[in-house]
Scaffold this motif. Structure first.
Motif, PDB file in Angstrom:
ATOM      1  N   HIS A  25       0.882  -1.166   0.000  1.00  0.00           N
ATOM      2  CA  HIS A  25       0.000   0.000   0.000  1.00  0.00           C
ATOM      3  C   HIS A  25       0.922   1.218   0.000  1.00  0.00           C
ATOM      4  CE1 HIS A  25      -3.130  -2.747   2.020  1.00  0.00           C
ATOM      5  NE2 HIS A  25      -3.582  -2.455   0.809  1.00  0.00           N
ATOM      6  N   LEU A  26       1.450   1.538  -1.148  1.00  0.00           N
ATOM      7  CA  LEU A  26       2.498   2.551  -1.258  1.00  0.00           C
ATOM      8  C   LEU A  26       2.177   3.607  -2.314  1.00  0.00           C
ATOM      9  CD1 LEU A  26       5.691   0.308  -0.919  1.00  0.00           C
ATOM     10  CD2 LEU A  26       4.907   2.053   0.693  1.00  0.00           C
ATOM     11  N   THR A  27       0.899   3.723  -2.681  1.00  0.00           N
ATOM     12  CA  THR A  27       0.466   4.746  -3.635  1.00  0.00           C
ATOM     13  C   THR A  27      -0.589   5.621  -2.972  1.00  0.00           C
ATOM     14  OG1 THR A  27       0.878   3.263  -5.502  1.00  0.00           O
ATOM     15  CG2 THR A  27      -0.539   5.175  -5.909  1.00  0.00           C
ATOM     16  N   PRO A  28      -0.412   6.937  -2.977  1.00  0.00           N
ATOM     17  CA  PRO A  28      -1.390   7.815  -2.313  1.00  0.00           C
ATOM     18  C   PRO A  28      -2.800   7.629  -2.850  1.00  0.00           C
ATOM     19  CG  PRO A  28       0.613   9.031  -2.843  1.00  0.00           C
ATOM     20  CD  PRO A  28       0.736   7.698  -3.508  1.00  0.00           C
ATOM     21  N   GLY A  49      -0.743  -4.219 -10.066  1.00  0.00           N
ATOM     22  CA  GLY A  49      -1.602  -3.316  -9.321  1.00  0.00           C
ATOM     23  C   GLY A  49      -3.052  -3.747  -9.292  1.00  0.00           C
ATOM     24  N   TYR A  50      -3.765  -3.323  -8.243  1.00  0.00           N
ATOM     25  CA  TYR A  50      -5.192  -3.598  -8.100  1.00  0.00           C
ATOM     26  C   TYR A  50      -5.761  -2.663  -7.038  1.00  0.00           C
ATOM     27  CZ  TYR A  50      -3.930  -6.104  -3.814  1.00  0.00           C
ATOM     28  OH  TYR A  50      -3.444  -6.430  -2.562  1.00  0.00           O
ATOM     29  N   SER A  51      -7.067  -2.626  -6.933  1.00  0.00           N
ATOM     30  CA  SER A  51      -7.740  -1.860  -5.884  1.00  0.00           C
ATOM     31  C   SER A  51      -8.292  -2.833  -4.857  1.00  0.00           C
ATOM     32  CB  SER A  51      -8.874  -1.026  -6.481  1.00  0.00           C
ATOM     33  OG  SER A  51      -9.560  -0.309  -5.475  1.00  0.00           O
ATOM     34  N   ASP A  52      -7.976  -2.613  -3.576  1.00  0.00           N
ATOM     35  CA  ASP A  52      -8.425  -3.567  -2.558  1.00  0.00           C
ATOM     36  C   ASP A  52      -9.842  -3.240  -2.083  1.00  0.00           C
ATOM     37  OD1 ASP A  52      -8.286  -1.518  -0.688  1.00  0.00           O
ATOM     38  OD2 ASP A  52      -6.572  -2.323   0.390  1.00  0.00           O
ATOM     39  N   ALA A  53     -10.309  -3.969  -1.070  1.00  0.00           N
ATOM     40  CA  ALA A  53     -11.695  -3.851  -0.612  1.00  0.00           C
ATOM     41  C   ALA A  53     -12.021  -2.474  -0.043  1.00  0.00           C
ATOM     42  CB  ALA A  53     -11.981  -4.919   0.446  1.00  0.00           C
ATOM     43  N   TYR A  54     -11.005  -1.719   0.377  1.00  0.00           N
ATOM     44  CA  TYR A  54     -11.232  -0.399   0.962  1.00  0.00           C
ATOM     45  C   TYR A  54     -10.982   0.728  -0.036  1.00  0.00           C
ATOM     46  CZ  TYR A  54     -10.971  -3.246   5.167  1.00  0.00           C
ATOM     47  OH  TYR A  54     -11.170  -4.225   6.107  1.00  0.00           O
ATOM     48  N   GLY A  55     -10.743   0.358  -1.307  1.00  0.00           N
ATOM     49  CA  GLY A  55     -10.494   1.376  -2.319  1.00  0.00           C
ATOM     50  C   GLY A  55      -9.077   1.892  -2.348  1.00  0.00           C
ATOM     51  N   ASN A  56      -8.162   1.192  -1.677  1.00  0.00           N
ATOM     52  CA  ASN A  56      -6.759   1.586  -1.695  1.00  0.00           C
ATOM     53  C   ASN A  56      -6.090   1.117  -2.980  1.00  0.00           C
ATOM     54  OD1 ASN A  56      -6.848   2.533   1.072  1.00  0.00           O
ATOM     55  ND2 ASN A  56      -6.836   0.378   1.687  1.00  0.00           N
ATOM     56  N   VAL A  57      -5.220   1.953  -3.539  1.00  0.00           N
ATOM     57  CA  VAL A  57      -4.383   1.520  -4.647  1.00  0.00           C
ATOM     58  C   VAL A  57      -3.320   0.580  -4.078  1.00  0.00           C
ATOM     59  CG1 VAL A  57      -2.837   2.225  -6.500  1.00  0.00           C
ATOM     60  CG2 VAL A  57      -4.758   3.698  -5.845  1.00  0.00           C
ATOM     61  N   SER A  58      -3.320  -0.654  -4.540  1.00  0.00           N
ATOM     62  CA  SER A  58      -2.476  -1.694  -3.960  1.00  0.00           C
ATOM     63  C   SER A  58      -1.664  -2.374  -5.052  1.00  0.00           C
ATOM     64  CB  SER A  58      -3.325  -2.732  -3.229  1.00  0.00           C
ATOM     65  OG  SER A  58      -4.265  -2.117  -2.364  1.00  0.00           O
ATOM     66  N   HIS A  59      -0.590  -3.047  -4.632  1.00  0.00           N
ATOM     67  CA  HIS A  59       0.220  -3.844  -5.541  1.00  0.00           C
ATOM     68  C   HIS A  59       0.574  -5.159  -4.864  1.00  0.00           C
ATOM     69  CE1 HIS A  59       0.798   0.162  -7.339  1.00  0.00           C
ATOM     70  NE2 HIS A  59       1.069  -0.483  -8.469  1.00  0.00           N
ATOM     71  N   MET A  60       0.675  -6.203  -5.665  1.00  0.00           N
ATOM     72  CA  MET A  60       1.143  -7.499  -5.184  1.00  0.00           C
ATOM     73  C   MET A  60       2.493  -7.783  -5.833  1.00  0.00           C
ATOM     74  SD  MET A  60       0.271  -9.742  -2.989  1.00  0.00           S
ATOM     75  CE  MET A  60      -1.505  -9.515  -2.818  1.00  0.00           C
ATOM     76  N   LEU A  61       3.512  -7.895  -4.992  1.00  0.00           N
ATOM     77  CA  LEU A  61       4.872  -8.143  -5.453  1.00  0.00           C
ATOM     78  C   LEU A  61       5.235  -9.597  -5.185  1.00  0.00           C
ATOM     79  CD1 LEU A  61       7.769  -7.340  -6.335  1.00  0.00           C
ATOM     80  CD2 LEU A  61       8.161  -6.579  -3.980  1.00  0.00           C
ATOM     81  N   SER A 244      -4.478  -4.437   7.773  1.00  0.00           N
ATOM     82  CA  SER A 244      -5.167  -4.226   6.501  1.00  0.00           C
ATOM     83  C   SER A 244      -4.721  -2.966   5.770  1.00  0.00           C
ATOM     84  CB  SER A 244      -6.686  -4.179   6.715  1.00  0.00           C
ATOM     85  OG  SER A 244      -7.039  -3.176   7.646  1.00  0.00           O
ATOM     86  N   ALA A 245      -3.866  -2.152   6.400  1.00  0.00           N
ATOM     87  CA  ALA A 245      -3.444  -0.899   5.761  1.00  0.00           C
ATOM     88  C   ALA A 245      -1.935  -0.694   5.785  1.00  0.00           C
ATOM     89  CB  ALA A 245      -4.126   0.290   6.446  1.00  0.00           C
ATOM     90  N   ALA A 246      -1.169  -1.689   6.205  1.00  0.00           N
ATOM     91  CA  ALA A 246       0.283  -1.541   6.309  1.00  0.00           C
ATOM     92  C   ALA A 246       0.889  -1.206   4.948  1.00  0.00           C
ATOM     93  CB  ALA A 246       0.902  -2.830   6.839  1.00  0.00           C
ATOM     94  N   PRO A 247       1.889  -0.330   4.904  1.00  0.00           N
ATOM     95  CA  PRO A 247       2.538  -0.014   3.625  1.00  0.00           C
ATOM     96  C   PRO A 247       3.138  -1.236   2.945  1.00  0.00           C
ATOM     97  CG  PRO A 247       3.104   1.631   5.276  1.00  0.00           C
ATOM     98  CD  PRO A 247       2.379   0.535   5.993  1.00  0.00           C
ATOM     99  N   VAL A 248       3.804  -2.092   3.725  1.00  0.00           N
ATOM    100  CA  VAL A 248       4.405  -3.314   3.183  1.00  0.00           C
ATOM    101  C   VAL A 248       4.129  -4.448   4.159  1.00  0.00           C
ATOM    102  CG1 VAL A 248       6.517  -4.458   2.397  1.00  0.00           C
ATOM    103  CG2 VAL A 248       6.262  -1.979   2.100  1.00  0.00           C
ATOM    104  N   ARG A 249       3.593  -5.542   3.633  1.00  0.00           N
ATOM    105  CA  ARG A 249       3.296  -6.689   4.486  1.00  0.00           C
ATOM    106  C   ARG A 249       3.315  -7.949   3.642  1.00  0.00           C
ATOM    107  NH1 ARG A 249      -1.737  -9.021   6.707  1.00  0.00           N
ATOM    108  NH2 ARG A 249      -1.247  -9.942   8.722  1.00  0.00           N
ATOM    109  N   GLY A 250       4.034  -8.985   4.105  1.00  0.00           N
ATOM    110  CA  GLY A 250       4.110 -10.184   3.287  1.00  0.00           C
ATOM    111  C   GLY A 250       4.698 -11.375   4.003  1.00  0.00           C
ATOM    112  N   MET A 251       5.169 -12.344   3.205  1.00  0.00           N
ATOM    113  CA  MET A 251       5.748 -13.556   3.753  1.00  0.00           C
ATOM    114  C   MET A 251       6.817 -14.056   2.785  1.00  0.00           C
ATOM    115  SD  MET A 251       2.681 -16.293   3.021  1.00  0.00           S
ATOM    116  CE  MET A 251       3.753 -17.673   3.407  1.00  0.00           C
ATOM    117  N   ARG A 252       7.663 -14.975   3.278  1.00  0.00           N
ATOM    118  CA  ARG A 252       8.753 -15.506   2.470  1.00  0.00           C
ATOM    119  C   ARG A 252       8.906 -16.996   2.753  1.00  0.00           C
ATOM    120  NH1 ARG A 252      13.509 -15.694   5.887  1.00  0.00           N
ATOM    121  NH2 ARG A 252      13.037 -14.767   7.922  1.00  0.00           N
ATOM    122  N   ARG A 253       9.602 -17.676   1.842  1.00  0.00           N
ATOM    123  CA  ARG A 253       9.903 -19.079   2.032  1.00  0.00           C
ATOM    124  C   ARG A 253      11.388 -19.291   1.750  1.00  0.00           C
ATOM    125  NH1 ARG A 253       6.278 -21.459  -1.291  1.00  0.00           N
ATOM    126  NH2 ARG A 253       7.715 -21.769  -3.026  1.00  0.00           N
ATOM    127  N   GLY A 254      12.127 -19.762   2.784  1.00  0.00           N
ATOM    128  CA  GLY A 254      13.553 -19.974   2.581  1.00  0.00           C
ATOM    129  C   GLY A 254      14.377 -20.040   3.846  1.00  0.00           C
TER     130      GLY A 254
END
Length: 269
Positions: A25-28, A49-61, A244-254
């Motif tokens: 969530h890094l786009t105003p 990019g996509y718009s999430d349930a709250y209308g935030n501009v979001s990206h999945m990396l 639900s609003a964190a700028p960066v949030r994810g997971m990793r495998r390794g």
């Protein structure tokens, strides 16, 4: 005001990771009081990019190849306008009632319920800006801003008991109290001009629903600074809480260890 923003998040791993996925969530947000003049996101891997349930501009990396670091950089310029009384003039499709639901991070405890009862009108009565500023002042005095006192998993109840936390804890305590009285309130992530404090970084504050004599709608409050939102703020995302609003949030495998460094510069231009 125009804010020049540069925000870099760098993850480093002690061993190569096989896979990483990050929600960004890094786009105003597109809102009447702020306008994006320029904005760029730079990442490795695949970023969609996509718009999430709250209308935030979001990206999945996503990164599917072995990697020992992930660098996420956003930079741009946002024009902001000073709000009257912190009032947001947004036109939204979402009902404010969806922001009356407690989450794991904002679950009410006896201490939070007591704080809400001591500072807010009885349930069912109209809530005015002055009521919410009274709650804000109490939280400001009860939970000192102490970097490192809590982490992203800390709850509102834990922060209040500890008497210390950071901006996300202040927001969670405020939300927990509002929800205890059925007042719509939501988490906001974004940036703030640090002025002379030197504390430039991602920031968190809140929106809450009021019924003043001349206005009904959302107002925006920075609990950590005990004030209404001004034109020194850039809003990235809204949600029910940090998760639900964190700028960066994810997971990793390794496996292995992870270190994260964040550098943010917010300068009026």
């Amino acid at each position: 005001m125009q804010l020049s923003i540069r925000h870099e998040t760098l993850y480093r791993y002690s061993v190569a990771q096989a896979y990483s996925i990050e929600q960004l969530h890094l786009t105003p947000r597109a809102e009447p009081q702020q306008r994006v003049l320029s904005w760029r996101i730079t990442t490795p891997g695949h970023c969609s990019g996509y718009s999430d349930a709250y209308g935030n501009v979001s990206h999945m990396l996503t990164l599917n190849d072995p990697h020992d670091a992930v660098r996420i950089l956003v930079e741009g310029v946002v024009a902001t306008t000073l709000l009257h009384g912190g009032r947001l003039l947004t036109q939204e499709n979402l009902s404010p009632l969806i922001f009356t639901v407690s989450t794991r991070l904002t679950q009410p405890t006896p201490a939070l319920l007591a704080l809400a009862d001591a500072t807010l009108p009885p349930r069912g009565e109209k809530v005015r800006t002055a009521d919410l500023l009274r709650l804000t002042a109490h939280i400001f005095g009860a939970v000192a801003y102490v970097t490192g006192a809590t982490d992203v998993f800390s709850t509102a109840g834990e922060a209040l008991t500890l008497g210390a936390g950071v901006c996300q804890d202040h927001a969670h305590v405020f939300l927990a109290c509002c929800h205890a009285h059925d007042i719509p309130a939501r988490y906001v992530s974004g940036y703030i001009d640090p002025e002379s404090t030197g504390h430039a970084a991602s920031h968190a504050w809140v929106d809450a629903w009021v019924e003043d004599a001349d206005f009904t709608g959302w107002i925006s409050i920075d609990v950590s600074h005990n004030r209404l939102m001004t034109d020194a703020y850039c809003r990235l995302a809204i949600g029910r809480d940090y998760e639900s609003a964190a700028p960066v949030r994810g997971m990793r495998r390794g496996g292995g260890d992870e270190t994260m460094t964040v550098e943010a510069t917010i300068v009026p231009v």
